[in-house]
Design an enzyme around this catalytic site. Structure first.
Site, PDB file in Angstrom:
ATOM      1  N   GLY A 159       0.815  -1.217   0.000  1.00  0.00           N
ATOM      2  CA  GLY A 159       0.000   0.000   0.000  1.00  0.00           C
ATOM      3  C   GLY A 159       0.848   1.265   0.000  1.00  0.00           C
ATOM      4  O   GLY A 159       0.575   2.215  -0.735  1.00  0.00           O
ATOM      5  N   THR A 160       1.885   1.285   0.819  1.00  0.00           N
ATOM      6  CA  THR A 160       2.713   2.491   0.935  1.00  0.00           C
ATOM      7  C   THR A 160       3.324   2.877  -0.410  1.00  0.00           C
ATOM      8  O   THR A 160       3.269   4.048  -0.821  1.00  0.00           O
ATOM      9  CB  THR A 160       3.836   2.257   1.986  1.00  0.00           C
ATOM     10  OG1 THR A 160       3.209   1.955   3.229  1.00  0.00           O
ATOM     11  CG2 THR A 160       4.715   3.481   2.140  1.00  0.00           C
ATOM     12  N   SER A 185      -3.443  -3.324  -0.992  1.00  0.00           N
ATOM     13  CA  SER A 185      -2.313  -4.058  -0.421  1.00  0.00           C
ATOM     14  C   SER A 185      -2.691  -5.518  -0.208  1.00  0.00           C
ATOM     15  O   SER A 185      -3.816  -5.819   0.194  1.00  0.00           O
ATOM     16  CB  SER A 185      -1.964  -3.401   0.912  1.00  0.00           C
ATOM     17  OG  SER A 185      -0.892  -4.058   1.522  1.00  0.00           O
ATOM     18  N   GLY A 186      -1.726  -6.433  -0.443  1.00  0.00           N
ATOM     19  CA  GLY A 186      -2.022  -7.864  -0.328  1.00  0.00           C
ATOM     20  C   GLY A 186      -2.149  -8.360   1.108  1.00  0.00           C
ATOM     21  O   GLY A 186      -2.997  -9.194   1.416  1.00  0.00           O
ATOM     22  N   HIS A 187      -1.315  -7.813   2.012  1.00  0.00           N
ATOM     23  CA  HIS A 187      -1.267  -8.426   3.351  1.00  0.00           C
ATOM     24  C   HIS A 187      -2.447  -8.055   4.243  1.00  0.00           C
ATOM     25  O   HIS A 187      -2.544  -8.546   5.372  1.00  0.00           O
ATOM     26  CB  HIS A 187       0.075  -8.132   4.036  1.00  0.00           C
ATOM     27  CG  HIS A 187       0.259  -6.736   4.531  1.00  0.00           C
ATOM     28  ND1 HIS A 187       0.113  -6.391   5.841  1.00  0.00           N
ATOM     29  CD2 HIS A 187       0.582  -5.590   3.883  1.00  0.00           C
ATOM     30  CE1 HIS A 187       0.353  -5.096   5.991  1.00  0.00           C
ATOM     31  NE2 HIS A 187       0.637  -4.584   4.813  1.00  0.00           N
ATOM     32  N   ASN A 226      -8.260   3.401   8.760  1.00  0.00           N
ATOM     33  CA  ASN A 226      -7.692   2.206   9.374  1.00  0.00           C
ATOM     34  C   ASN A 226      -7.820   2.174  10.899  1.00  0.00           C
ATOM     35  O   ASN A 226      -7.683   1.129  11.509  1.00  0.00           O
ATOM     36  CB  ASN A 226      -6.213   2.054   8.990  1.00  0.00           C
ATOM     37  CG  ASN A 226      -5.412   3.310   9.221  1.00  0.00           C
ATOM     38  OD1 ASN A 226      -5.740   4.372   8.683  1.00  0.00           O
ATOM     39  ND2 ASN A 226      -4.390   3.230  10.019  1.00  0.00           N
ATOM     40  N   CYS A 271       0.564   1.318  12.823  1.00  0.00           N
ATOM     41  CA  CYS A 271       1.535   2.025  11.985  1.00  0.00           C
ATOM     42  C   CYS A 271       2.092   3.247  12.687  1.00  0.00           C
ATOM     43  O   CYS A 271       3.087   3.798  12.269  1.00  0.00           O
ATOM     44  CB  CYS A 271       0.902   2.440  10.661  1.00  0.00           C
ATOM     45  SG  CYS A 271       0.246   1.049   9.772  1.00  0.00           S
ATOM     46  N   THR A 294      12.518  -6.733 -10.459  1.00  0.00           N
ATOM     47  CA  THR A 294      11.921  -8.057 -10.683  1.00  0.00           C
ATOM     48  C   THR A 294      10.696  -8.220  -9.791  1.00  0.00           C
ATOM     49  O   THR A 294      10.743  -7.945  -8.597  1.00  0.00           O
ATOM     50  CB  THR A 294      12.960  -9.161 -10.379  1.00  0.00           C
ATOM     51  OG1 THR A 294      14.087  -8.926 -11.222  1.00  0.00           O
ATOM     52  CG2 THR A 294      12.392 -10.555 -10.649  1.00  0.00           C
ATOM     53  N   GLN A 302      -7.812  -0.441   3.292  1.00  0.00           N
ATOM     54  CA  GLN A 302      -8.697  -1.071   4.285  1.00  0.00           C
ATOM     55  C   GLN A 302     -10.069  -1.414   3.706  1.00  0.00           C
ATOM     56  O   GLN A 302     -10.887  -2.020   4.399  1.00  0.00           O
ATOM     57  CB  GLN A 302      -8.876  -0.152   5.501  1.00  0.00           C
ATOM     58  CG  GLN A 302      -7.617   0.022   6.336  1.00  0.00           C
ATOM     59  CD  GLN A 302      -7.157  -1.264   7.028  1.00  0.00           C
ATOM     60  OE1 GLN A 302      -7.885  -2.249   7.129  1.00  0.00           O
ATOM     61  NE2 GLN A 302      -5.916  -1.243   7.482  1.00  0.00           N
TER      62      GLN A 302
HETATM   63  N1  PLP Z   1      -3.267   2.843   3.992  1.00  0.00           N
HETATM   64  C1  PLP Z   1      -3.981   2.339   5.002  1.00  0.00           C
HETATM   65  C2  PLP Z   1      -5.371   2.833   5.219  1.00  0.00           C
HETATM   66  C3  PLP Z   1      -3.440   1.357   5.836  1.00  0.00           C
HETATM   67  O1  PLP Z   1      -4.169   0.861   6.835  1.00  0.00           O
HETATM   68  C4  PLP Z   1      -2.108   0.913   5.596  1.00  0.00           C
HETATM   69  C5  PLP Z   1      -1.486  -0.062   6.498  1.00  0.00           C
HETATM   70  O2  PLP Z   1      -1.838  -0.201   7.638  1.00  0.00           O
HETATM   71  C6  PLP Z   1      -1.415   1.455   4.507  1.00  0.00           C
HETATM   72  C7  PLP Z   1      -2.019   2.418   3.741  1.00  0.00           C
HETATM   73  C8  PLP Z   1      -0.026   0.995   4.175  1.00  0.00           C
HETATM   74  O3  PLP Z   1      -0.083  -0.266   3.542  1.00  0.00           O
HETATM   75  P1  PLP Z   1       1.172  -1.249   3.523  1.00  0.00           P
HETATM   76  O4  PLP Z   1       1.374  -1.750   4.916  1.00  0.00           O
HETATM   77  O5  PLP Z   1       0.784  -2.347   2.577  1.00  0.00           O
HETATM   78  O6  PLP Z   1       2.339  -0.474   3.025  1.00  0.00           O
END
Ligand code: PLP
Length: 375
Positions: A70-71, A199-201, A149, A324, A237, A179
């Site tokens: 996501g970041t 984001s995958g995780h 989040n 985070c 890659t 989210q």
């Molecule tokens: N945006 C939101 C709303 C999130 O909750 C998060 C992670 O907690 C992110 C972005 C960042 O995603 P990633 O951990 O995949 O970099």
């Protein structure tokens, strides 16, 4: 038995994703850019994953670039749009309740001479679409999240899009869908974003893969330069085990999405009921109509860290505010102007479709035990 209720931070990897990742690591492990047949086999998996994620987003004709999460998707979207489309309108509009991935990127842009306007939420944590649109008439980008989040607040993406159109704003709309992905009635692309980060995780897949979706015709300059993978938008890659697993999770969840959403809603209302009848001095910080997988609560007078420690001793895992921004008072709860006592006792409970009411019962027992230390 473990009761993991911190799924907004990250999720356990579900079995189909584990199997897919193992297959990619042990059998289809070639570089998808390689010229031989094993390379072609890996490239086919990359293509399949892209199709699956686009289907889950609801737009098979959209463009999709795999990233590390996501970041990176958010950074690529915001910085890319501002570089390509921000020469005339050096202004970005967002909100104060965004994730650090957005807020820190915007800080960097502000140092670079962009005007950054952050809209505040109301007391219940909701963002007013008119305020966002009002600020966006001379902006190149609006970047807002679909679901917060920390509180689960749902932001008015469709209304913002409509407002931008009506105001003939030049701004593109980027949505942080991290989210919200696979947790909405309608697929995320239908909300009208020009760009979407996921984001995958957070959906039961591996850490290390995410995606940036953007509508046909948009051109996004890269953050990373190199071998020109992902149509030149993201060199390096591809992390194929994580990418293919993300596609696999999408294929696994899509046919069950209604059922999973209903399950999350039931878990949420069961939790609210149990808290209400517990006799504990609980305040709910999430809006009434928040996304069902997140509930933020407080016990004013108690301390989050202590409650979390007691819960942990009972094998219950939750988060205090946002994982985070560990160590800081939540910027989201502060933006909502909540009482400091409420902020300092806040706990975020977040579900995945694999949770059950047993997890909630264990949580409530732990909260009773924790409360005895304070009241
Ligand atoms: N945006 C939101 C709303 C999130 O909750 C998060 C992670 O907690 C992110 C972005 C960042 O995603 P990633 O951990 O995949 O970099």
């Amino acid at each position: 038995m473990e009761h993991y209720l911190d799924n907004a931070a990250t999720t356990r990897v579900i079995e189909p994703a584990v199997q897919k990742a193992v297959e990619m690591m042990t059998t289809k492990y070639a570089n998808p850019s390689a010229q031989h047949s094993k390379g072609a086999e890996a490239a086919a998996e990359l293509k399949l994953a892209k199709k699956r994620v686009l289907t889950a987003l609801g737009d098979e004709n959209g463009q999709l670039t795999f990233t590390s999460g996501g970041t990176e998707s958010i950074n690529t979207a915001i910085l890319g749009v501002c570089r390509k489309y921000g020469r005339q309108n050096k202004k970005v509009v967002s909100t104060t309740i965004e994730h650090a991935a957005t807020l820190e990127t915007l800080k960097h842009l502000s140092d670079d001479g962009f005007t950054v306007v952050l809209v505040e939420p109301d007391k219940s944590g909701n963002i007013c679409s008119e305020k966002v649109v009002e600020e966006s008439r001379d902006a190149c980008l609006v970047s807002i999240m679909a679901v917060n989040n920390e509180t689960g607040a749902i932001l008015p993406i469709k209304d913002v899009k409509k407002g931008l159109k009506a105001a003939k704003s030049p701004a593109l709309l980027h949505v942080d869908g991290v989210q919200a992905f696979l947790k909405t009635d309608e697929p995320l692309s239908r909300f009208g974003a020009d760009l979407l980060s996921v984001s995958g995780h957070k959906i039961g897949s591996l850490k290390g893969a995410g995606a940036l979706y953007y509508t046909k015709g948009l051109k996004i300059p890269p953050l990373l330069y190199g071998g020109g993978q992902e149509d030149g938008v993201r060199s390096g890659t591809e992390a194929l085990p994580a990418i293919a697993a993300m596609g696999e999770v999408c294929a696994f969840r899509i046919p069950k999405i209604e059922e999973e959403l209903l399950h999350l809603k039931r878990l949420n209302s069961y939790l609210r009921q149990q808290l209400l009848s517990s006799g504990l001095p609980i305040a709910i910080n999430s809006p009434e109509d928040a996304s069902p997988h997140i509930l933020n609560i407080s016990m004013p007078g108690a301390k989050s860290e202590v409650l979390m420690r007691v819960l942990q001793q009972n094998d219950v895992f939750v988060s205090s505010g946002s994982a985070c921004s560990r160590g800081h008072r939540s910027h989201v709860l502060r933006a909502m102007n909540l009482d400091p006592k409420r902020i300092d006792s806040a706990i975020r409970i977040s579900f995945c479709p694999e949770n059950t009411t047993l997890d909630i019962d264990a949580l409530c027992e732990g909260l009773q035990e924790g409360a005895k230390l304070f009241f």
